[in-house]
Scaffold this active site. Structure first.
Site, PDB file in Angstrom:
ATOM      1  N   GLY A  82       0.813  -1.218   0.000  1.00 19.94           N
ATOM      2  CA  GLY A  82       0.000   0.000   0.000  1.00 19.94           C
ATOM      3  C   GLY A  82       0.846   1.268   0.000  1.00 19.94           C
ATOM      4  CB  CYS A 119      -1.918  11.935   7.386  1.00 17.99           C
ATOM      5  SG  CYS A 119      -3.603  11.715   6.806  1.00 17.99           S
ATOM      6  CE  LYS A 128     -10.396   8.842  11.290  1.00 17.22           C
ATOM      7  NZ  LYS A 128      -9.891   8.452   9.971  1.00 17.22           N
ATOM      8  CG  HIS A 155      -2.825  15.688   3.891  1.00 23.26           C
ATOM      9  ND1 HIS A 155      -3.137  15.212   2.639  1.00 23.26           N
ATOM     10  CD2 HIS A 155      -3.164  14.687   4.766  1.00 23.26           C
ATOM     11  CE1 HIS A 155      -3.636  13.992   2.741  1.00 23.26           C
ATOM     12  NE2 HIS A 155      -3.651  13.652   4.018  1.00 23.26           N
TER      13      HIS A 155
HETATM   14  N1  NAP Z   1      -2.332   7.204   3.071  1.00 25.57           N
HETATM   15  C1  NAP Z   1      -2.062   8.032   4.075  1.00 25.57           C
HETATM   16  O1  NAP Z   1      -1.670   9.211   3.895  1.00 25.57           O
HETATM   17  C2  NAP Z   1      -2.213   7.550   5.492  1.00 25.57           C
HETATM   18  C3  NAP Z   1      -1.730   8.364   6.494  1.00 25.57           C
HETATM   19  C4  NAP Z   1      -1.847   7.952   7.819  1.00 25.57           C
HETATM   20  C5  NAP Z   1      -2.442   6.738   8.094  1.00 25.57           C
HETATM   21  N2  NAP Z   1      -2.928   5.958   7.085  1.00 25.57           N
HETATM   22  C6  NAP Z   1      -3.529   4.669   7.445  1.00 25.57           C
HETATM   23  O2  NAP Z   1      -2.609   3.637   7.087  1.00 25.57           O
HETATM   24  C7  NAP Z   1      -3.313   2.468   6.696  1.00 25.57           C
HETATM   25  C8  NAP Z   1      -2.877   2.059   5.277  1.00 25.57           C
HETATM   26  O3  NAP Z   1      -3.222   3.104   4.387  1.00 25.57           O
HETATM   27  P1  NAP Z   1      -2.747   3.154   2.870  1.00 25.57           P
HETATM   28  O4  NAP Z   1      -3.038   4.522   2.431  1.00 25.57           O
HETATM   29  O5  NAP Z   1      -1.350   2.611   2.731  1.00 25.57           O
HETATM   30  O6  NAP Z   1      -3.787   2.128   2.176  1.00 25.57           O
HETATM   31  P2  NAP Z   1      -3.644   1.274   0.812  1.00 25.57           P
HETATM   32  O7  NAP Z   1      -2.752   1.945  -0.153  1.00 25.57           O
HETATM   33  O8  NAP Z   1      -5.045   0.995   0.401  1.00 25.57           O
HETATM   34  O9  NAP Z   1      -2.945  -0.092   1.301  1.00 25.57           O
HETATM   35  C9  NAP Z   1      -3.609  -1.038   2.102  1.00 25.57           C
HETATM   36  C10 NAP Z   1      -2.684  -2.183   2.388  1.00 25.57           C
HETATM   37  O10 NAP Z   1      -3.389  -3.156   3.194  1.00 25.57           O
HETATM   38  C11 NAP Z   1      -3.120  -4.460   2.631  1.00 25.57           C
HETATM   39  N3  NAP Z   1      -4.129  -5.456   2.990  1.00 25.57           N
HETATM   40  C12 NAP Z   1      -5.436  -5.480   2.644  1.00 25.57           C
HETATM   41  N4  NAP Z   1      -6.007  -6.599   3.120  1.00 25.57           N
HETATM   42  C13 NAP Z   1      -5.037  -7.291   3.777  1.00 25.57           C
HETATM   43  C14 NAP Z   1      -4.987  -8.548   4.457  1.00 25.57           C
HETATM   44  N5  NAP Z   1      -6.057  -9.326   4.562  1.00 25.57           N
HETATM   45  N6  NAP Z   1      -3.806  -8.956   5.004  1.00 25.57           N
HETATM   46  C15 NAP Z   1      -2.697  -8.187   4.906  1.00 25.57           C
HETATM   47  N7  NAP Z   1      -2.684  -6.996   4.256  1.00 25.57           N
HETATM   48  C16 NAP Z   1      -3.833  -6.560   3.692  1.00 25.57           C
HETATM   49  C17 NAP Z   1      -3.110  -4.186   1.137  1.00 25.57           C
HETATM   50  O11 NAP Z   1      -2.549  -5.302   0.451  1.00 25.57           O
HETATM   51  P3  NAP Z   1      -2.955  -5.591  -1.105  1.00 25.57           P
HETATM   52  O12 NAP Z   1      -2.312  -4.508  -1.915  1.00 25.57           O
HETATM   53  O13 NAP Z   1      -2.366  -6.932  -1.338  1.00 25.57           O
HETATM   54  O14 NAP Z   1      -4.458  -5.564  -1.168  1.00 25.57           O
HETATM   55  C18 NAP Z   1      -2.214  -2.929   1.127  1.00 25.57           C
HETATM   56  O15 NAP Z   1      -0.876  -3.311   1.272  1.00 25.57           O
HETATM   57  C19 NAP Z   1      -4.817   2.821   6.792  1.00 25.57           C
HETATM   58  O16 NAP Z   1      -5.320   2.419   8.040  1.00 25.57           O
HETATM   59  C20 NAP Z   1      -4.807   4.341   6.676  1.00 25.57           C
HETATM   60  O17 NAP Z   1      -5.934   4.927   7.304  1.00 25.57           O
HETATM   61  C21 NAP Z   1      -2.811   6.328   5.794  1.00 25.57           C
END
Ligand code: NAP
Length: 333
Positions: free
Chosen positions: A12, A126, A210, A239
């Site tokens: 991700g 974030c 949040k 952001h």
């Molecule tokens: N993006 C930001 O700026 C940000 C900032 C702070 C916090 N966050 C938080 O960080 C977390 C990840 O966000 P993201 O933006 O990186 O999301 P993302 O790009 O949608 O990535 C999600 C990840 O979760 C994995 N995943 C899904 N189902 C799974 C399973 N059953 N077992 C193991 N891994 C699994 C996905 O794998 P696949 O690719 O194989 O489906 C992918 O690696 C979220 O909770 C988000 O709220 C994000």
């Protein structure tokens, strides 16, 4: 001695950034395991000269440091399964942030609250991380009574699927096809979506709540009045936030600017001669919070400013890796 490290959610947006930052971190990694969903099994990612294959989440893991970059639902479910076997879980999701017994940490502000016995450490939202990094020197020197924020958040804040949606919708628009929303409830290309997450019973969105609750928890101060409006805008990374604050003591802007210049986590971009101010394109790819447009309101206890920071780095992966470095440095593991 080195550490056994794993990243869950490696494919991700946040997981990828975390691996990139871990690569250059002083943390000695003896073993690394990478996890994602079935969709990504077998994919390989390079780390410090070797390639690592993505595996299916493994409940028997016994790693010292486990980074979660997965949804809140999976974070809660997976944490329960491994909590007794691993050292520390650093969770990027919203799953554990407001739990009373779980520290919510920005190391430079409240790293001291982490105890050896803590198994889960929550990484804040974030938009919250970049805001509290800017507010911290003001809170320390002048106190804070009220904060009113408007965020302009990039699509990468919603993960990689949202990044693709903005590309695709933009292409449709430019090539004269009708633009249909591909990720958010409304099209994001050439638009502003006036809420992030869900609208709650009190008419605020969950992202806004949040920011309010997490900021109070990080400063350990329930008395600050905090009101946020969170917007999604068609930028890819970083952001941007406009901030109005009311302090307890009069603020000396020139002194504050000098402090910001000395702070390794902040960068002052307040050059009105050359119009050099914070923008998503200047903060993207960096590990600092850009600060500028600082000006008084009706008196020296009111301050307006804008900030910008890379949501995947400062707002997620950088803070998570800094938490890990803090834990290692302070022998909390
Ligand atoms: N993006 C930001 O700026 C940000 C900032 C702070 C916090 N966050 C938080 O960080 C977390 C990840 O966000 P993201 O933006 O990186 O999301 P993302 O790009 O949608 O990535 C999600 C990840 O979760 C994995 N995943 C899904 N189902 C799974 C399973 N059953 N077992 C193991 N891994 C699994 C996905 O794998 P696949 O690719 O194989 O489906 C992918 O690696 C979220 O909770 C988000 O709220 C994000």
């Amino acid at each position: 001695m080195g550490y056994k490290v794993s990243i869950v959610g490696i494919s991700g947006a946040v997981g990828q950034k975390m691996l990139e930052l871990l690569e250059v971190s002083p943390i000695k990694v003896d073993s690394l395991r990478l996890f994602a969903s079935n969709k990504s099994l077998g994919k390989k990612f390079p780390f410090r000269g070797k390639k690592y294959k993505v595996e299916q989440f493994d409940e028997t893991m016994d790693d010292d440091i486990v980074f979660f970059a997965i949804s809140a639902k999976f974070a809660i479910e997976f944490a329960k399964k491994i909590i007794g076997k691993v050292g520390k879980i650093i969770d990027n999701s919203n799953g554990h942030r407001m739990m009373l017994d779980i520290p919510l940490v920005v190391p430079s502000i409240n790293g001291k609250i982490i105890k050896k016995k803590d198994k889960i450490i929550a990484n804040p939202n974030c938009s919250t991380i970049e805001m509290v990094l800017f507010l911290d020197p003001i809170y320390e020197a002048y106190g804070l009574k009220k904060i009113i924020i408007t965020t302009l958040q990039a699509v990468s804040g919603s993960g990689l699927r949202a990044v693709s949606a903005l590309y695709d919708e933009t292409r449709d628009f430019i090539e004269n096809r009708s633009v249909k929303n591909k990720f958010y409830p409304h099209p994001i290309a050439f638009n502003v979506v006036p809420f992030i997450g869900h609208i709650l019973g009190n008419d605020y969105s969950d992202e806004e709540i949040k920011m309010t609750n997490e900021t109070k928890k990080i400063f350990g101060d329930k008395k600050i009045d905090i009101f946020a409006t969170t917007l999604r805008v068609p930028t890819f990374y970083s952001h941007f936030e406009t901030i109005f604050l009311e302090s307890k003591l009069p603020i000396d802007i020139e002194k504050l600017k000098k402090e910001i210049e000395r702070d390794p986590l902040l960068r002052l971009l307040d050059d009105k001669k050359n119009y050099n101010f914070p923008m998503p394109i200047s903060s993207a790819g960096t590990d600092i919070v850009d600060v500028g447009r600082m000006r008084y309101g009706k008196n020296k206890k009111e301050l307006f400013s804008v900030i910008s920071a890379d949501n995947l780095r400062v707002g997620a992966a950088t803070n998570a890796v800094r938490i890990a470095e803090y834990i290692v440095d302070k022998h909390l593991i």
